[in-house]
Design a protein around this motif. Sequence first.
Motif, short mmCIF file in Angstrom:
data_model
loop_
_atom_site.label_atom_id
_atom_site.label_comp_id
_atom_site.label_asym_id
_atom_site.label_seq_id
_atom_site.Cartn_x
_atom_site.Cartn_y
_atom_site.Cartn_z
N TYR B 33 -3.57 -3.79 -8.36
CA TYR B 33 -4.45 -3.40 -7.25
C TYR B 33 -5.89 -3.80 -7.58
O TYR B 33 -6.32 -3.76 -8.72
N TYR B 35 -9.77 -2.62 -6.27
CA TYR B 35 -10.58 -1.65 -5.54
C TYR B 35 -12.05 -2.00 -5.74
O TYR B 35 -12.42 -2.73 -6.66
N ILE B 43 -14.44 4.95 -3.78
CA ILE B 43 -13.74 3.76 -4.21
C ILE B 43 -12.81 3.34 -3.08
O ILE B 43 -12.02 4.15 -2.59
N PHE B 45 -9.92 0.62 -1.47
CA PHE B 45 -8.84 -0.32 -1.73
C PHE B 45 -9.17 -1.68 -1.14
O PHE B 45 -9.71 -1.78 -0.02
N HIS B 48 -3.24 -5.25 -2.84
CA HIS B 48 -2.15 -4.87 -3.73
C HIS B 48 -1.18 -6.04 -3.88
O HIS B 48 -0.73 -6.61 -2.88
N GLN B 55 1.24 -7.68 -1.31
CA GLN B 55 1.96 -6.65 -0.57
C GLN B 55 1.10 -6.09 0.57
O GLN B 55 1.61 -5.76 1.64
N ASP B 56 -0.18 -5.98 0.31
CA ASP B 56 -1.09 -5.37 1.29
C ASP B 56 -2.49 -5.88 0.99
O ASP B 56 -2.99 -5.66 -0.11
N SER B 58 -4.98 -5.38 3.38
CA SER B 58 -5.69 -4.82 4.52
C SER B 58 -7.13 -4.40 4.20
O SER B 58 -7.94 -4.24 5.10
#
Lengths: 116, 117
Positions: B33, B35, B43, B45, B48, B55-56, B58
């Motif tokens: 991940y 961040y 914090i 995101f 990932h 995976q993500d 966004s």
Amino acid sequence: AQSVAQPEDQVNVAEGNPLTVKCTYSVSGNPYLFWYVQYPNRGLQFLLKYITGDNLVKGSYGFEAEFNKSQTSFHLKKPSALVSDSALYFCAVRDILSGNTGKLIFGQGTTLQVKP
Amino acid sequence: EAGVTQFPSHSVIEKGQTVTLRCDPISGHDNLYWYRRVMGKEIKFLLHFVKESKQDESGMPNNRFLAERTGGTYSTLKVQPAELEDSGVYFCASSQEGWAGQNNEQFFGPGTRLTVL
């Protein structure tokens, strides 16, 4: 929207006294909750987590946290504070709306100052 | 066991320049991940990876940010061109493999402090 709130920017406590760092959350469904601590010039260190089970969770360095579903809270506690506990504390919740991801949503952090 | 490492620890660049941040996760951790913490706020995101796949993503602010994880080991995050608002601390974290790993704790690196002048 899912969110985490840490209402106190800073908490001051005398060494030897109990401490509480507050955290409230807003999620859909069952929450997966975490506490992390950041010491100066260090990365975040995992303290404890609540996934399911007992509402009182015990973690590292003598810390514990109480999950309260009715109050949507997950306050971090320690019976007797140490000067070395002085650090920045973050509460986080796993974003379960994002599907198959462990993405965390963090609060803004609370600085804990323990004075001798 | 070595923890999550990040390089560099600090980077100061001028607006318009390019910076590449690197993260080496804990060996065997499939989940990685990124961040970011901006100006003492929460914090947030960014993205990932599961192994080499995104995976993500966004949380990526815009297309000036590009993350890669070739071979499923270390990851890089490139900012090109950097803007003033990109300043902050960029954290990398990893966690154990598999679906079950999504509820495991994430292990964080020390962060890279990026300053854009």
